[in-house]
Design a protein around this motif. Sequence first.
Motif, PDB file in Angstrom:
ATOM      1  N   ASN A  80      16.990 -53.021  11.110  1.00 40.78           N
ATOM      2  CA  ASN A  80      15.639 -52.811  11.614  1.00 40.78           C
ATOM      3  C   ASN A  80      14.860 -54.125  11.531  1.00 40.78           C
ATOM      4  N   ALA A  81      14.263 -54.534  12.642  1.00 46.44           N
ATOM      5  CA  ALA A  81      13.528 -55.808  12.688  1.00 46.44           C
ATOM      6  C   ALA A  81      12.127 -55.696  12.109  1.00 46.44           C
ATOM      7  N   MET A  82      11.669 -54.484  11.834  1.00 47.88           N
ATOM      8  CA  MET A  82      10.321 -54.263  11.287  1.00 47.88           C
ATOM      9  C   MET A  82       9.257 -54.955  12.139  1.00 47.88           C
ATOM     10  N   ALA A  83       9.447 -54.877  13.460  1.00 47.45           N
ATOM     11  CA  ALA A  83       8.507 -55.409  14.453  1.00 47.45           C
ATOM     12  C   ALA A  83       8.348 -56.929  14.399  1.00 47.45           C
ATOM     13  N   THR A 212       0.448 -57.857  14.341  1.00 44.60           N
ATOM     14  CA  THR A 212      -0.088 -56.757  13.540  1.00 44.60           C
ATOM     15  C   THR A 212      -1.416 -57.101  12.874  1.00 44.60           C
ATOM     16  N   SER A 213      -1.557 -58.335  12.428  1.00 46.70           N
ATOM     17  CA  SER A 213      -2.769 -58.724  11.692  1.00 46.70           C
ATOM     18  C   SER A 213      -4.040 -58.615  12.541  1.00 46.70           C
ATOM     19  N   VAL A 237       1.765 -51.458  17.814  1.00 49.01           N
ATOM     20  CA  VAL A 237       0.592 -50.600  17.629  1.00 49.01           C
ATOM     21  C   VAL A 237       0.969 -49.314  16.897  1.00 49.01           C
ATOM     22  N   VAL A 238       2.056 -48.684  17.309  1.00 50.42           N
ATOM     23  CA  VAL A 238       2.466 -47.420  16.673  1.00 50.42           C
ATOM     24  C   VAL A 238       2.770 -47.629  15.193  1.00 50.42           C
ATOM     25  N   ALA A 239       3.357 -48.766  14.857  1.00 48.60           N
ATOM     26  CA  ALA A 239       3.656 -49.050  13.450  1.00 48.60           C
ATOM     27  C   ALA A 239       2.384 -49.140  12.610  1.00 48.60           C
ATOM     28  N   SER A 240       1.234 -49.414  13.249  1.00 49.17           N
ATOM     29  CA  SER A 240      -0.053 -49.511  12.545  1.00 49.17           C
ATOM     30  C   SER A 240      -0.971 -48.340  12.869  1.00 49.17           C
ATOM     31  N   GLU A 261       5.704 -37.348  17.132  1.00 50.09           N
ATOM     32  CA  GLU A 261       5.510 -37.898  15.796  1.00 50.09           C
ATOM     33  C   GLU A 261       4.100 -38.429  15.602  1.00 50.09           C
ATOM     34  N   GLN A 262       3.487 -38.954  16.666  1.00 52.27           N
ATOM     35  CA  GLN A 262       2.113 -39.442  16.572  1.00 52.27           C
ATOM     36  C   GLN A 262       1.136 -38.287  16.363  1.00 52.27           C
TER      37      GLN A 262
END
Length: 340
Positions: A80-83, A212-213, A237-240, A261-262
């Motif tokens: 997993n690249a974790m975005a 993300t920041s 965006v979904v990850a945050s 899931e959202q």
Amino acid sequence: MKKKTIAIMMTAAMVMAMAAGCGSKESSSSDGDNKEANYKIGIQQFAEHGSLDNCREGFLEGLEEEGIKEGDNLKVEVKNAMADTATNAQIADSFVSDNMDLICAIATPSAQSAYNAAMDKDIPVVYTAVTDPVAAELADKDGNPVGNVTGTSDTLPVEEQLKMIREMMPDAKTIGILYTTSEANSVSAIATYESLVDQYGFTLETKGISQTSEIALATDDLLTKVDCITNLTDNTVVASLPTILEKANEKGIPVFGSEIEQVKIGCLAAEGIDYIQLGKQTGKIAAQILKGEKKASEIPYEIISEPGFYVNTKVAENLGIEVPSDLADSAVESFDTISE
């Protein structure tokens, strides 16, 4: 991205090594009579969130339904690249170096990096959760692969989403969308929204981010300009999404999701697809390729065309929004709690 043809000179030692079973696809047998192919695949997932996790789960289920089961005749490596874009490219390179039989790439950035890394070795790439394979340069305008790459698309049902938002918020004027400017799937979805919002009496306000920041400040700014937010399948965006939901809830502004899931974690509702089923569909495509029935380059990408309505009645209660009875009755699933 054109498929490249390369000439490979094989030494006698290489031939002997392959004959001894040192390639990525092997044969095994307990008695020497019933030989069964053993496959080695890499799963490259761009980010950690529910819809992509469901794709991965469904992908393995689809393979198993076709007789290819992890632990029996299948070895799977998941990364997993974790975005993170740099990590994403490193994962693709590592799978190519390991000479995988096939790479499953989950989400557009992973599909692009996996194909770029694998094309010289002609390792098949099967993608899923790619909103617009044409815009991502993974397929031509007719849906045919550009090389040894194919998969499934989670094309957003934008018109159905707009109809649903209008029915739930009859007085709303402006819809906001937060998106990552470098994600081809998000840019494509924005264009679709722009072409349709007028038909439903909305104006569209978008806010692009690159990492993300930037999400917290971008969300604060967007919330001053809109009546609601609708979410894409944008991976960053979904990850945050929890951050976005917290800020929107403070202002009493609904956030609509793009899949189940959202909605579970706090979006009001969505016209979305079932990502487990999308993953299963992808696994069945991969099985054809692994078994040698077809090449990836011979299989046009596929989509799930029928969305389903999902709603969170607890979120509706918190926001003081009444879910129209016809929508409530049509829901594939409704939730009366908000998952953490």
